[in-house]
Write a protein that holds these residues in place. Structure first.
Motif, PDB file in Angstrom:
ATOM      1  N   GLN A  99      41.293  27.392  46.292  1.00 15.44           N
ATOM      2  CA  GLN A  99      41.511  28.577  45.586  1.00 15.44           C
ATOM      3  C   GLN A  99      42.237  28.503  44.409  1.00 15.44           C
ATOM      4  O   GLN A  99      43.228  27.839  43.985  1.00 15.44           O
ATOM      5  N   VAL A 100      41.701  29.514  43.763  1.00 11.46           N
ATOM      6  CA  VAL A 100      42.077  29.603  42.177  1.00 11.46           C
ATOM      7  C   VAL A 100      42.648  30.932  41.889  1.00 11.46           C
ATOM      8  O   VAL A 100      41.849  31.837  42.075  1.00 11.46           O
ATOM      9  N   ILE A 101      43.606  31.074  41.264  1.00 10.45           N
ATOM     10  CA  ILE A 101      44.056  32.406  40.785  1.00 10.45           C
ATOM     11  C   ILE A 101      43.839  32.620  39.353  1.00 10.45           C
ATOM     12  O   ILE A 101      44.108  31.937  38.397  1.00 10.45           O
ATOM     13  N   GLN A 102      42.893  33.502  39.209  1.00 14.81           N
ATOM     14  CA  GLN A 102      42.337  33.687  37.771  1.00 14.81           C
ATOM     15  C   GLN A 102      43.203  34.308  37.048  1.00 14.81           C
ATOM     16  O   GLN A 102      43.409  34.359  35.816  1.00 14.81           O
ATOM     17  N   ASP A 103      43.918  35.568  37.504  1.00  8.90           N
ATOM     18  CA  ASP A 103      44.677  36.420  36.689  1.00  8.90           C
ATOM     19  C   ASP A 103      45.762  37.568  37.572  1.00  8.90           C
ATOM     20  O   ASP A 103      45.523  37.632  38.743  1.00  8.90           O
ATOM     21  N   ILE A 104      46.701  37.929  36.834  1.00  9.77           N
ATOM     22  CA  ILE A 104      47.501  38.974  37.624  1.00  9.77           C
ATOM     23  C   ILE A 104      47.341  40.089  36.694  1.00  9.77           C
ATOM     24  O   ILE A 104      47.791  40.109  35.543  1.00  9.77           O
ATOM     25  N   LYS A 105      47.014  41.039  37.377  1.00  5.98           N
ATOM     26  CA  LYS A 105      46.793  42.401  36.509  1.00  5.98           C
ATOM     27  C   LYS A 105      47.790  43.337  36.844  1.00  5.98           C
ATOM     28  O   LYS A 105      48.289  43.490  37.872  1.00  5.98           O
ATOM     29  N   THR A 106      48.268  43.885  35.623  1.00  4.27           N
ATOM     30  CA  THR A 106      49.341  44.815  35.948  1.00  4.27           C
ATOM     31  C   THR A 106      48.963  46.226  35.313  1.00  4.27           C
ATOM     32  O   THR A 106      47.970  46.454  34.827  1.00  4.27           O
ATOM     33  N   GLU A 107      49.949  47.133  35.093  1.00  6.85           N
ATOM     34  CA  GLU A 107      49.768  48.415  34.647  1.00  6.85           C
ATOM     35  C   GLU A 107      48.987  48.601  33.303  1.00  6.85           C
ATOM     36  O   GLU A 107      49.090  47.743  32.435  1.00  6.85           O
ATOM     37  N   GLY A 108      47.853  49.516  33.495  1.00  3.23           N
ATOM     38  CA  GLY A 108      47.063  49.813  32.371  1.00  3.23           C
ATOM     39  C   GLY A 108      45.722  48.466  32.295  1.00  3.23           C
ATOM     40  O   GLY A 108      44.923  48.747  31.290  1.00  3.23           O
ATOM     41  N   GLU A 109      45.828  47.423  33.022  1.00  3.36           N
ATOM     42  CA  GLU A 109      44.655  46.593  33.040  1.00  3.36           C
ATOM     43  C   GLU A 109      43.446  46.888  33.839  1.00  3.36           C
ATOM     44  O   GLU A 109      43.552  47.320  34.916  1.00  3.36           O
ATOM     45  N   ILE A 110      42.193  46.559  33.507  1.00  6.96           N
ATOM     46  CA  ILE A 110      41.134  46.643  34.208  1.00  6.96           C
ATOM     47  C   ILE A 110      40.569  45.579  34.801  1.00  6.96           C
ATOM     48  O   ILE A 110      40.649  44.392  34.174  1.00  6.96           O
ATOM     49  N   PHE A 111      40.001  45.705  35.984  1.00  4.45           N
ATOM     50  CA  PHE A 111      39.296  44.346  36.456  1.00  4.45           C
ATOM     51  C   PHE A 111      38.142  44.721  37.313  1.00  4.45           C
ATOM     52  O   PHE A 111      37.952  46.037  37.815  1.00  4.45           O
ATOM     53  N   GLY A 112      37.357  43.814  37.621  1.00  8.75           N
ATOM     54  CA  GLY A 112      35.938  43.938  38.425  1.00  8.75           C
ATOM     55  C   GLY A 112      34.969  43.074  37.571  1.00  8.75           C
ATOM     56  O   GLY A 112      35.379  42.373  36.889  1.00  8.75           O
ATOM     57  N   GLU A 113      33.640  43.374  38.089  1.00  6.83           N
ATOM     58  CA  GLU A 113      32.382  42.644  37.388  1.00  6.83           C
ATOM     59  C   GLU A 113      32.084  43.667  36.256  1.00  6.83           C
ATOM     60  O   GLU A 113      31.251  44.816  36.413  1.00  6.83           O
ATOM     61  N   TRP A 114      32.450  43.464  34.924  1.00  7.19           N
ATOM     62  CA  TRP A 114      32.253  44.222  33.643  1.00  7.19           C
ATOM     63  C   TRP A 114      30.487  44.136  33.659  1.00  7.19           C
ATOM     64  O   TRP A 114      29.980  45.369  33.342  1.00  7.19           O
ATOM     65  N   ASN A 115      29.798  43.227  33.982  1.00  3.67           N
ATOM     66  CA  ASN A 115      28.490  43.131  33.807  1.00  3.67           C
ATOM     67  C   ASN A 115      27.620  44.231  34.977  1.00  3.67           C
ATOM     68  O   ASN A 115      26.568  44.539  34.638  1.00  3.67           O
ATOM     69  N   ALA A 116      28.424  44.535  35.848  1.00  2.04           N
ATOM     70  CA  ALA A 116      27.744  45.646  36.816  1.00  2.04           C
ATOM     71  C   ALA A 116      27.523  46.786  36.239  1.00  2.04           C
ATOM     72  O   ALA A 116      26.978  47.782  36.766  1.00  2.04           O
ATOM     73  N   LEU A 117      28.243  47.206  34.908  1.00  2.00           N
ATOM     74  CA  LEU A 117      27.982  48.310  34.073  1.00  2.00           C
ATOM     75  C   LEU A 117      26.383  48.484  33.989  1.00  2.00           C
ATOM     76  O   LEU A 117      25.846  49.628  33.607  1.00  2.00           O
ATOM     77  N   PHE A 118      25.753  47.374  33.651  1.00  2.00           N
ATOM     78  CA  PHE A 118      24.545  47.177  32.993  1.00  2.00           C
ATOM     79  C   PHE A 118      23.398  46.720  33.957  1.00  2.00           C
ATOM     80  O   PHE A 118      22.328  46.618  33.649  1.00  2.00           O
ATOM     81  N   GLN A 119      24.104  45.935  34.999  1.00  2.00           N
ATOM     82  CA  GLN A 119      22.912  45.339  35.925  1.00  2.00           C
ATOM     83  C   GLN A 119      23.316  45.583  37.558  1.00  2.00           C
ATOM     84  O   GLN A 119      24.664  45.774  37.851  1.00  2.00           O
TER      85      GLN A 119
END
Length: 220
Positions: free
Chosen positions: A64-84
């Motif tokens: 298991q790898v923790i990639q990031d901790i997202k806090t107030e105002g930050e966005i997460f998800g798959e950005w490429n899914a906006l276009f694919q």
């Protein structure tokens, strides 16, 4: 507060109306609740309104790898899914605090009324994410484990901490195991560094909060 969050706060919401990327409405999650799981269809983007979210990936070897901790105002998800279409989440998202509020954007309902402004917002956000990843990569390459742990704590405190004079209170449930994965080191090393910071009077911590006496001397 980033460009899209400012747009949400300043423009408000009218039912049935979307302008560019509008993350509306928000849902409330309990602590340790799953928002999505690695391998699910990536049909949404998310923004943290309050609380914190852990992004973690399980490799083919089962690590298991923790990639990031997202806090107030930050966005997460798959950005490429906006276009694919037919993309899948490469990580899982789990809340780290009670009453975590998450704005949700269903990609199937997204259109760009003002293409130039929306793409400008997107470009800024993608650049922010790239800079964060590059900073973390450089931190892993160029510094020892103790420095990386302190930098991870410092980054979280600066993003999500509450200031009380010189002191900063970070309310987040982050285990030593989580912090070790975030800083790419061992749990034992995290425990040693945290105890050292506590013994030197730089922090006071419990399972769900850390009080920093002064962020400016965390590395001293």
């Amino acid at each position: 507060m980033n460009a899209i969050q400012r747009k949400i706060e300043n423009e408000g919401h009218q039912p049935g109306f979307q302008r560019g990327l509008m993350f509306l409405p928000f849902n409330t999650f309990g602590k340790f609740q799953s928002i999505y799981t690695q391998g699910d269809l990536a049909n949404r983007l998310f923004m943290v309104k309050s609380g914190s979210v852990k992004l973690m990936e399980v490799s083919e070897s089962g690590d298991q790898v923790i990639q990031d901790i997202k806090t107030e105002g930050e966005i997460f998800g798959e950005w490429n899914a906006l276009f694919q279409k037919e993309l899948y989440y490469k990580n899982s998202a789990v809340t780290l605090s009670d009453n975590t509020e998450i704005h949700c954007l269903k990609l199937s309902e997204t259109f760009f009324e003002n293409v130039s402004n929306s793409m400008a917002d997107l470009s800024l956000l993608v650049l922010e994410e790239y800079n964060k990843m590059n900073t973390r990569h450089q931190r892993l390459l160029n510094n020892d484990a103790a420095y990386r742990i302190k930098e991870a704590l410092l980054s979280l405190a600066q993003k999500a901490g509450q200031k009380f004079g010189d002191e900063t209170l970070l309310k987040i449930w982050l285990s030593h195991e989580d912090l070790s994965k975030l800083a790419d080191t061992s749990r034992q090393t995290v425990t040693t560094v945290m105890n050292d910071l506590k013994n030197k009077g730089k922090i006071i911590y419990s399972r769900d909060r850390i009080l920093f006496r002064n962020l400016s001397n965390i590395h001293q």
